[in-house]
Design a protein around this motif. Sequence first.
Motif, PDB file in Angstrom:
ATOM      1  N   GLY A  39       3.256  -3.237   4.920  1.00 60.37           N
ATOM      2  CA  GLY A  39       2.455  -2.231   4.230  1.00 60.37           C
ATOM      3  C   GLY A  39       1.537  -2.846   3.195  1.00 60.37           C
ATOM      4  N   GLN A  40       2.039  -3.828   2.437  1.00 63.83           N
ATOM      5  CA  GLN A  40       1.197  -4.516   1.459  1.00 63.83           C
ATOM      6  C   GLN A  40       0.041  -5.239   2.150  1.00 63.83           C
ATOM      7  OE1 GLN A  40       4.413  -6.826  -0.328  1.00 63.83           O
ATOM      8  NE2 GLN A  40       4.201  -5.676  -2.246  1.00 63.83           N
ATOM      9  N   PHE A  41       0.343  -5.907   3.256  1.00 63.27           N
ATOM     10  CA  PHE A  41      -0.714  -6.577   4.020  1.00 63.27           C
ATOM     11  C   PHE A  41      -1.752  -5.568   4.499  1.00 63.27           C
ATOM     12  CE2 PHE A  41      -2.352  -7.905   8.208  1.00 63.27           C
ATOM     13  CZ  PHE A  41      -3.005  -9.075   7.842  1.00 63.27           C
ATOM     14  N   TYR A 231      -9.672   3.824   6.679  1.00 68.91           N
ATOM     15  CA  TYR A 231      -8.698   3.216   5.776  1.00 68.91           C
ATOM     16  C   TYR A 231      -8.031   4.158   4.774  1.00 68.91           C
ATOM     17  CZ  TYR A 231     -10.754  -1.147   7.472  1.00 68.91           C
ATOM     18  OH  TYR A 231     -11.185  -2.168   8.262  1.00 68.91           O
ATOM     19  N   PHE A 232      -8.545   5.366   4.579  1.00 71.93           N
ATOM     20  CA  PHE A 232      -7.985   6.223   3.543  1.00 71.93           C
ATOM     21  C   PHE A 232      -6.519   6.559   3.803  1.00 71.93           C
ATOM     22  CE2 PHE A 232      -7.022  10.590   2.076  1.00 71.93           C
ATOM     23  CZ  PHE A 232      -7.076  10.353   0.703  1.00 71.93           C
ATOM     24  N   ASP A 233      -6.167   6.769   5.074  1.00 76.15           N
ATOM     25  CA  ASP A 233      -4.815   7.212   5.431  1.00 76.15           C
ATOM     26  C   ASP A 233      -3.732   6.307   4.866  1.00 76.15           C
ATOM     27  OD1 ASP A 233      -6.908   7.922   7.343  1.00 76.15           O
ATOM     28  OD2 ASP A 233      -5.337   9.016   8.399  1.00 76.15           O
ATOM     29  N   ARG A 234      -3.921   4.981   5.003  1.00 72.43           N
ATOM     30  CA  ARG A 234      -2.863   4.051   4.605  1.00 72.43           C
ATOM     31  C   ARG A 234      -2.634   4.069   3.096  1.00 72.43           C
ATOM     32  NH1 ARG A 234      -4.997  -1.408   6.947  1.00 72.43           N
ATOM     33  NH2 ARG A 234      -5.604   0.046   8.577  1.00 72.43           N
ATOM     34  N   PHE A 235      -3.702   4.274   2.324  1.00 68.62           N
ATOM     35  CA  PHE A 235      -3.537   4.327   0.872  1.00 68.62           C
ATOM     36  C   PHE A 235      -2.828   5.613   0.445  1.00 68.62           C
ATOM     37  CE2 PHE A 235      -7.073   1.384   1.443  1.00 68.62           C
ATOM     38  CZ  PHE A 235      -6.669   0.337   0.620  1.00 68.62           C
ATOM     39  N   PHE A 236      -3.173   6.720   1.083  1.00 65.53           N
ATOM     40  CA  PHE A 236      -2.511   7.978   0.751  1.00 65.53           C
ATOM     41  C   PHE A 236      -1.039   7.923   1.159  1.00 65.53           C
ATOM     42  CE2 PHE A 236      -1.321  12.429   1.461  1.00 65.53           C
ATOM     43  CZ  PHE A 236      -1.694  12.972   0.233  1.00 65.53           C
ATOM     44  N   LEU A 237      -0.768   7.320   2.318  1.00 68.75           N
ATOM     45  CA  LEU A 237       0.619   7.165   2.770  1.00 68.75           C
ATOM     46  C   LEU A 237       1.429   6.322   1.791  1.00 68.75           C
ATOM     47  CD1 LEU A 237       0.325   6.551   6.615  1.00 68.75           C
ATOM     48  CD2 LEU A 237       1.656   8.349   5.514  1.00 68.75           C
ATOM     49  N   ALA A 238       0.838   5.215   1.341  1.00 70.69           N
ATOM     50  CA  ALA A 238       1.541   4.344   0.406  1.00 70.69           C
ATOM     51  C   ALA A 238       1.857   5.072  -0.890  1.00 70.69           C
ATOM     52  CB  ALA A 238       0.708   3.098   0.119  1.00 70.69           C
ATOM     53  N   ALA A 239       0.907   5.880  -1.366  1.00 68.90           N
ATOM     54  CA  ALA A 239       1.119   6.618  -2.607  1.00 68.90           C
ATOM     55  C   ALA A 239       2.117   7.754  -2.426  1.00 68.90           C
ATOM     56  CB  ALA A 239      -0.218   7.164  -3.117  1.00 68.90           C
ATOM     57  N   LYS A 240       2.068   8.399  -1.257  1.00 69.05           N
ATOM     58  CA  LYS A 240       2.894   9.593  -1.027  1.00 69.05           C
ATOM     59  C   LYS A 240       4.289   9.246  -0.505  1.00 69.05           C
ATOM     60  CE  LYS A 240       3.062  14.203  -0.600  1.00 69.05           C
ATOM     61  NZ  LYS A 240       2.823  15.145  -1.723  1.00 69.05           N
ATOM     62  N   LEU A 241       4.347   8.300   0.456  1.00 68.54           N
ATOM     63  CA  LEU A 241       5.617   8.029   1.139  1.00 68.54           C
ATOM     64  C   LEU A 241       6.160   6.628   0.892  1.00 68.54           C
ATOM     65  CD1 LEU A 241       4.778   9.688   4.598  1.00 68.54           C
ATOM     66  CD2 LEU A 241       5.917  10.730   2.622  1.00 68.54           C
ATOM     67  N   GLY A 242       5.381   5.764   0.258  1.00 72.57           N
ATOM     68  CA  GLY A 242       5.864   4.426  -0.042  1.00 72.57           C
ATOM     69  C   GLY A 242       5.287   3.353   0.878  1.00 72.57           C
ATOM     70  N   LEU A 243       5.482   2.087   0.475  1.00 70.36           N
ATOM     71  CA  LEU A 243       4.917   0.961   1.220  1.00 70.36           C
ATOM     72  C   LEU A 243       5.535   0.806   2.607  1.00 70.36           C
ATOM     73  CD1 LEU A 243       4.656  -1.707  -1.619  1.00 70.36           C
ATOM     74  CD2 LEU A 243       2.748  -0.703  -0.350  1.00 70.36           C
ATOM     75  N   ALA A 244       6.803   1.154   2.773  1.00 63.98           N
ATOM     76  CA  ALA A 244       7.436   1.029   4.084  1.00 63.98           C
ATOM     77  C   ALA A 244       6.749   1.928   5.103  1.00 63.98           C
ATOM     78  CB  ALA A 244       8.921   1.371   3.990  1.00 63.98           C
ATOM     79  N   ALA A 245       6.418   3.160   4.700  1.00 62.32           N
ATOM     80  CA  ALA A 245       5.705   4.079   5.593  1.00 62.32           C
ATOM     81  C   ALA A 245       4.322   3.529   5.923  1.00 62.32           C
ATOM     82  CB  ALA A 245       5.584   5.458   4.942  1.00 62.32           C
ATOM     83  N   ALA A 246       3.662   2.950   4.916  1.00 59.98           N
ATOM     84  CA  ALA A 246       2.355   2.338   5.162  1.00 59.98           C
ATOM     85  C   ALA A 246       2.475   1.162   6.124  1.00 59.98           C
ATOM     86  CB  ALA A 246       1.730   1.884   3.846  1.00 59.98           C
ATOM     87  N   GLY A 247       3.626   0.457   6.071  1.00 57.13           N
ATOM     88  CA  GLY A 247       3.850  -0.655   6.993  1.00 57.13           C
ATOM     89  C   GLY A 247       3.990  -0.199   8.428  1.00 57.13           C
ATOM     90  N   VAL A 248       4.736   0.879   8.649  1.00 56.08           N
ATOM     91  CA  VAL A 248       4.867   1.449  10.002  1.00 56.08           C
ATOM     92  C   VAL A 248       3.500   1.892  10.508  1.00 56.08           C
ATOM     93  CG1 VAL A 248       5.883   3.315  11.367  1.00 56.08           C
ATOM     94  CG2 VAL A 248       7.257   2.160   9.628  1.00 56.08           C
ATOM     95  N   TYR A 249       2.754   2.566   9.642  1.00 58.47           N
ATOM     96  CA  TYR A 249       1.408   3.019  10.006  1.00 58.47           C
ATOM     97  C   TYR A 249       0.516   1.830  10.367  1.00 58.47           C
ATOM     98  CZ  TYR A 249      -3.366   4.719   9.369  1.00 58.47           C
ATOM     99  OH  TYR A 249      -4.701   5.008   9.550  1.00 58.47           O
ATOM    100  N   THR A 250       0.545   0.774   9.523  1.00 58.73           N
ATOM    101  CA  THR A 250      -0.302  -0.395   9.758  1.00 58.73           C
ATOM    102  C   THR A 250       0.004  -1.043  11.103  1.00 58.73           C
ATOM    103  OG1 THR A 250      -0.498  -0.851   7.382  1.00 58.73           O
ATOM    104  CG2 THR A 250      -0.915  -2.687   8.886  1.00 58.73           C
TER     105      THR A 250
END
Length: 417
Positions: A39-41, A231-250
Amino acid sequence: MLKSLLTPLTNMGLRGFGLVGRFALSFFLIKYLGTTQTGQFGLIVGVAGILPALYGFGMNYFLGREVIKSEISDAFAHIRDKFLIISSLLILTFVGALIFNFFHEISALGNLYIASLVIFLEVISFDMHIMLVNLRKPLLANVLVVIRSASWVFPFIGLSYFYPEFRTLDVLLNFWLAALLINFAMVWLFTRDWPWRSTLKRPIDFQWIKKTVQTSGLIYLSDLGLVVYSYFDRFFLAAKLGLAAAGVYTFFWTMANALLVLIGVAVVQVSLPTLVDAFSESKAAWRTKFRQLMTKAVLGSAVLSGLMYVGVLFIMPFLNNPELSHHPLIFPVMLFSVIVKIAADMTHFGLYSANKDKTLAIINISGIFVNTLLTFVFVSHFGLIGSALSMMGTAFYLLFSRGYFLLRNMNTPRIQT
């Protein structure tokens, strides 16, 4: 004949190698570094993708045209002025971020010092890529893309596989940084006979900068609309659901986006000259050619999406990451969204070939608000799958809105210019 095909085939081969590298990196990250660091990447990639549009002010749209038509010394002067603007803004941004980080740690991007340097060089490289293409150096431009996006991936994977202590985001960023430095060394090596030094002695053309920025308003907002969709989705996901969720999305987004890149390179991008030529010939020829290309793009993307879905399902058990299997619908919805997006991109080029620049800009700008609203609503109500639903909804909006004006254009007695 063979010589004329060599450059485009080489470019496609280079892009294909870059995609293989991205695939390999995504699989390795999700298996060995986990969803949080993935997610950070993904957020670092997102920042590097947004900043060229945010700080570009739509200037590349006009600068590219000037570079093609100008003497190389004049072209270099304008390129230098554009780089001065974006470099200054990037430095101010990162200094501000580092100061803020001193008082309140920013953990979303990992090591902010390395991440900032990587993002800075990546943004400058993106602008340089566009300029090299406009300066009729597409092969060099694509070689540099492979160097900075894929050449470091396999050395990093090899080292990290055999030495687990190197399986960290910091090590990854250092490999990426090294590739970016090699990228700039290659630029200097292959363009050292260009007028770099004489360009630096010329005064900054503030009048040109002011005029270009003032006339780029709609284009600037349009560029922002395109990157917000990506790119907006991943930032909103990270803020709303956390970096792990952003990692799955990525992870899933990287797979789905590869389909967009492949069809874009093979069909969509190469369709523009054909449509422009058909437009200048007759309305009937333009309409026939557009329908043929649209069919080719949609059918090709549908077949590839099926193959990609089966391939990822086959590989997933070997990744040993149960979080991926908790969201079985995300990937097929994303793939379907990409098919719709490819159709929308074809309508984009259809309108572009019909000289409907203002219509395209307005639709892209409105897409900012549509994507933001859909992401907020769907992610808030449905969680991670909401990001894929937002992608699909925005893709349908772009397809129907562009398609509406395209059909109006096709059904008029004469194409309006």
